[in-house]
Write an enzyme that holds these catalytic residues in place. Structure first.
Site, PDB file in Angstrom:
ATOM      1  N   HIS A 124       0.841  -1.195   0.000  1.00 40.89           N
ATOM      2  CA  HIS A 124       0.000   0.000   0.000  1.00 40.89           C
ATOM      3  C   HIS A 124       0.883   1.255   0.000  1.00 40.89           C
ATOM      4  CE1 HIS A 124      -2.941   2.988   1.273  1.00 40.89           C
ATOM      5  NE2 HIS A 124      -3.860   2.138   0.821  1.00 40.89           N
ATOM      6  N   GLU A 126       0.636   4.090   1.315  1.00 45.02           N
ATOM      7  CA  GLU A 126       0.848   4.745   2.616  1.00 45.02           C
ATOM      8  C   GLU A 126       1.951   4.025   3.393  1.00 45.02           C
ATOM      9  OE1 GLU A 126      -2.629   5.076   5.247  1.00 45.02           O
ATOM     10  OE2 GLU A 126      -1.225   5.102   6.941  1.00 45.02           O
ATOM     11  N   CYS A 195      -6.220   6.069  12.223  1.00 39.67           N
ATOM     12  CA  CYS A 195      -6.884   7.374  12.115  1.00 39.67           C
ATOM     13  C   CYS A 195      -8.238   7.344  12.826  1.00 39.67           C
ATOM     14  CB  CYS A 195      -7.050   7.691  10.635  1.00 39.67           C
ATOM     15  SG  CYS A 195      -8.143   9.055  10.350  1.00 39.67           S
ATOM     16  N   SER A 223      -8.977   0.506  -2.442  1.00 45.22           N
ATOM     17  CA  SER A 223      -8.998   1.345  -1.252  1.00 45.22           C
ATOM     18  C   SER A 223      -8.964   0.462  -0.011  1.00 45.22           C
ATOM     19  CB  SER A 223     -10.266   2.215  -1.263  1.00 45.22           C
ATOM     20  OG  SER A 223     -10.575   2.619   0.034  1.00 45.22           O
TER      21      SER A 223
END
Ligand code: F3S
Length: 732
Positions: A124, A126, A195, A223
């Site tokens: 991913h 990130e 988050c 996603s």
């Protein structure tokens, strides 16, 4: 009735929103810009941005000196930032401040000589970016991999290890991983960097999925947070659909679900959520307040962000983000809270209500209206500007031209020229929007259909009555055609007696109550009996509310007794006409003048609301024989009368039909009469003088003798005559 609940947290998170807005702003100002990698994991949003001029750079080599390049919300490794700077890119850093905060944590750890372990998806962006901000870095995706990692690197049982987690990971996975780490490592510093927006979204998905029969998760296939959302939903709900857009939604799978939940990943824009929700209107749905709130909030937020927050919120975001980062440097855990504050601050700003549209038809307002986007599934209204044999064109008051093909106008494929005229206003549903051509294909028949089902549902809910024609008879009952829909009425609900032939209802117009509507199965059930019963009740109530003496009713004779006739005034309410009120003549039995089934115009002569009794009259007051007599005769007049009955004391003679007078025996002749029959016989027609009238008792005294020459005044005979007449048998 289906209920749809949309998660309030569904849709763009703060970080994604921020990066999309940054791209939009740059595109608006410069006409073009690049994003380093896909800006967000949503194909539709990226396609739309590409249409407006966004280009995707896969490596620093794709960038020319001075070009504007956005670093996406996932962030990039430090080396990439440097490479981009070296390529002369004009960098716009849209890395989410929360991700940036992780970069700082891992960098600080590296500087302290600690290795970093990232719990997250290996490939991913990130996670790759996080790894790019420290030295020694490892990645594990789940507890099994955590065990394997610690087996492979047993030194970490005592070596310093900084543990962070990808922002969109589930708390469950994170907890399971750190349980192992805590058990096996004595020198690990663990940072929960999930988050807040993600955990809120996941918690809400858990709650929603537990309360719903079916869940629809909207998000991009790549996603991570959307994929996790779907996983969470599947843990709590057996019917989960993961779709990227409305077209992928399979309504058949939702047909049997009564409560359907919708949630969406952080990279799903509000308009896709709205399209999915609109598509569900094809199912029978109950408006959900949650949806209203969420959809409106999403809309408002988007509008507000576009119109007011762009500048202010960005500045605020950056300032607060800076502050958060500084705090983060000072103390990792405090920074976590500061980042949350960033989100809160920006989200609060973003949720500020959009400025009110000017109420006047100012040019700006009109322009704004015409630029308003429309989406598949929206209900729109337009004015007919063109009619051809194949389609109707509509001015929708927006940048799109609407058109309705013949096949989408009505079910019956009406001739358009006959069905509409220029200037007509028509409402329809948006079926497909073509941004390139600026057209919107609309369907009037789908809206009609939705309204029709809505009406039926409302009728079912409110107990309203609809009208239809009986078209079929089958084993179980009859089928009634109500505005083109087949409504089944079971035999027991037809209001016919059990032994009656249902065929007698065929082709008849009936009123019925809708008792069941199942749109998914296209099944509608109705009851004629309930409608009839309600109608009876209403008519009875109306009768009792408005009844008054003298009020006339058209009635039907339902039964006869020796003393009167029972007449139905309205279904279920009878009144009685006493035998004496049936005719001006003398009756022995009501059957002499009426029979069951006769229709009579009757009038109320008395009623008792408490005892529910009504007395009726049938005789026409205007035909009252006494009235007729009084309108023609006075005392002293001579009438030609017919002898109808002989008594010992005199002869009864009919003066007018229904009114008899008495000629006392003393008034029969100018000489003494021994027996009445010596002077007159029944059927004789003789002239007689009216010598007295008693209006109260409705009695008349007549005298033949008074007409004979030289006879004394008749008054002398009157008292005697009256006394005898009083004593006369009833039938006289
Ligand atoms: Fe979104 Fe940033 Fe959280 S991108 S999911 S707000 S980490």
């Amino acid at each position: 009735m289906k209920e749809i609940k949309v998660a309030e947290s569904a849709g763009f998170c703060f970080g994604v929103k921020r990066s999309v807005e940054m791209a939009e702003k740059l595109l608006e100002e410069k006409g073009t810009c690049l994003s380093y990698g896909e800006l967000i994991h949503n194909e539709d949003v990226v396609t739309e941005l590409k249409r407006r001029g966004l280009r995707i750079a896969a490596s620093p080599e794709d960038i020319r000196e001075g070009e504007s390049v956005i670093i996406r919300a996932h962030g990039v490794p430090e080396a990439t930032v440097k490479a981009l700077e070296a390529a002369g890119a004009n960098l716009f850093d849209a890395t989410c401040p929360k991700v940036k905060h992780i970069h700082k944590i891992v960098r600080a750890a590296a500087e302290e000589g600690s290795a970093v372990l990232v719990i997250g998806m290996k490939n991913h962006p990130e996670v790759e970016a996080i790894c790019g901000w420290c030295g020694e870095c490892y990645t594990v995706e789940n507890p099994q991999e955590t065990e394997t990692f610690l087996n492979e690197y047993p030194d970490f049982s005592s070596k310093p290890l900084c543990v962070v987690v990808q922002t969109t990971q589930t708390l469950g996975n994170f907890n399971n991983c750190i349980k192992i780490i805590k058990k096996r490592c004595t020198n690990a510093k663990i940072f929960d960097t999930i988050c807040l927006a993600t955990s809120t979204r996941q918690n809400e998905a858990t709650e929603l999925a537990s309360a719903c029969d079916a869940m629809v998760v909207i998000g991009g296939r790549h996603s991570a947070n959307s994929v996790h959302l779907a996983e969470i939903c599947r843990e709590h709900c057996g019917n989960v659909q993961f779709v990227e857009r409305a077209e992928e939604l399979d309504l058949k799978v939702l047909a049997d679900s009564s409560i359907i939940g919708i949630t969406a990943g952080a990279s799903t824009p509000s308009w896709i959520i709205k399209e999915v929700r609109n598509k569900m209107d094809e199912l029978k749905v109950e408006e959900s307040t949650v949806f209203e709130k969420a959809a409106e909030a999403a809309e408002e937020t988007a509008e507000a962000v576009k119109e007011t927050v762009t500048a202010a919120a960005e500045e605020a975001a950056e300032e607060v983000a800076e502050a958060a980062e500084n705090v983060a440097e000072a103390a990792g855990e405090v920074a976590e809270e500061a980042a949350a504050a960033v989100e809160e601050a920006v989200e609060t700003a973003a949720e500020e209500p959009a400025p009110k549209k000017p109420e006047s038809d100012s040019f700006d307002a009109m322009l704004e209206e015409t630029l308003k986007p429309i989406y598949n599934g929206d209900k729109v209204k337009g004015v007919v500007t063109g009619i051809s044999s194949t389609e109707v064109t509509l001015d929708l008051g927006t940048k799109y031209t609407g058109f309705i093909p013949t096949t989408e106008f009505t079910d019956g494929g009406a001739k358009l020229e006959d069905a509409v005229k220029l200037g007509d206003e028509i409402s329809a549903i948006v079926v497909r929007v073509n941004d390139v051509e600026g057209t919107a294909m609309l369907s009037k028949k789908r809206l009609d259909n939705i309204r029709f089902w809505d009406d039926l549902e409302a009728a079912a809910e409110e107990g309203g009555v609809v009208e239809g024609t009986v078209t079929e008879q089958n084993k179980g009952g009859v089928v009634v055609n109500v505005k083109g829909a087949r409504v089944f009425v079971p035999a027991s609900q037809t209001d016919l007696p059990r032994e009656a032939d249902l065929a007698e209802l065929l082709k008849k117009t009936v009123h019925l109550k809708i008792t069941e509507v199942n749109k998914a199965r296209k099944r509608i059930v109705g009851s004629i009996r309930r409608a009839a019963s309600a109608e009876r009740h209403a008519r009875a109530q109306e009768l009792w509310e408005n009844i008054e003496i003298g009020k006339k009713y058209h009635s039907v004779v339902k039964s006869l007794t020796s003393y009167g006739a029972f007449c139905e005034l309205v279904p279920g309410i009878d009144g009685m006409v006493h035998v004496s009120e049936l005719s001006w003549g003398r009756l022995r039995n009501p059957a002499e003048v009426v029979k069951v089934g006769d229709e009579l115009d009757v009038y109320v002569i008395g009623f008792d609301k408490d005892k529910r009794r009504i007395s009726l009259g049938y005789k026409d007051p205007e035909a009252d024989p006494w009235k007729i007599f009084r309108s023609q005769y006075n005392v002293g007049d001579v009438a030609s009368v017919k002898v109808v009955k002989l008594m010992q004391f005199g002869a009864f003679c009919e003066v007018v039909p229904g009114v008899d007078g008495l000629v006392h025996i003393s008034q029969l002749a100018d000489h003494r009469v021994a027996k009445v029959e010596d002077a007159v016989k029944v059927g004789d027609v003789v002239d007689a003088k009216i010598i007295a009238i008693d209006d109260d008792k409705q009695k008349i005294s007549l005298s033949i003798r008074a007409l004979l020459e030289g006879e004394p005044a008749p008054e002398e005979a009157e008292p005697e005559a009256e006394a005898e007449e009083e004593a006369a048998p009833e039938e006289a």
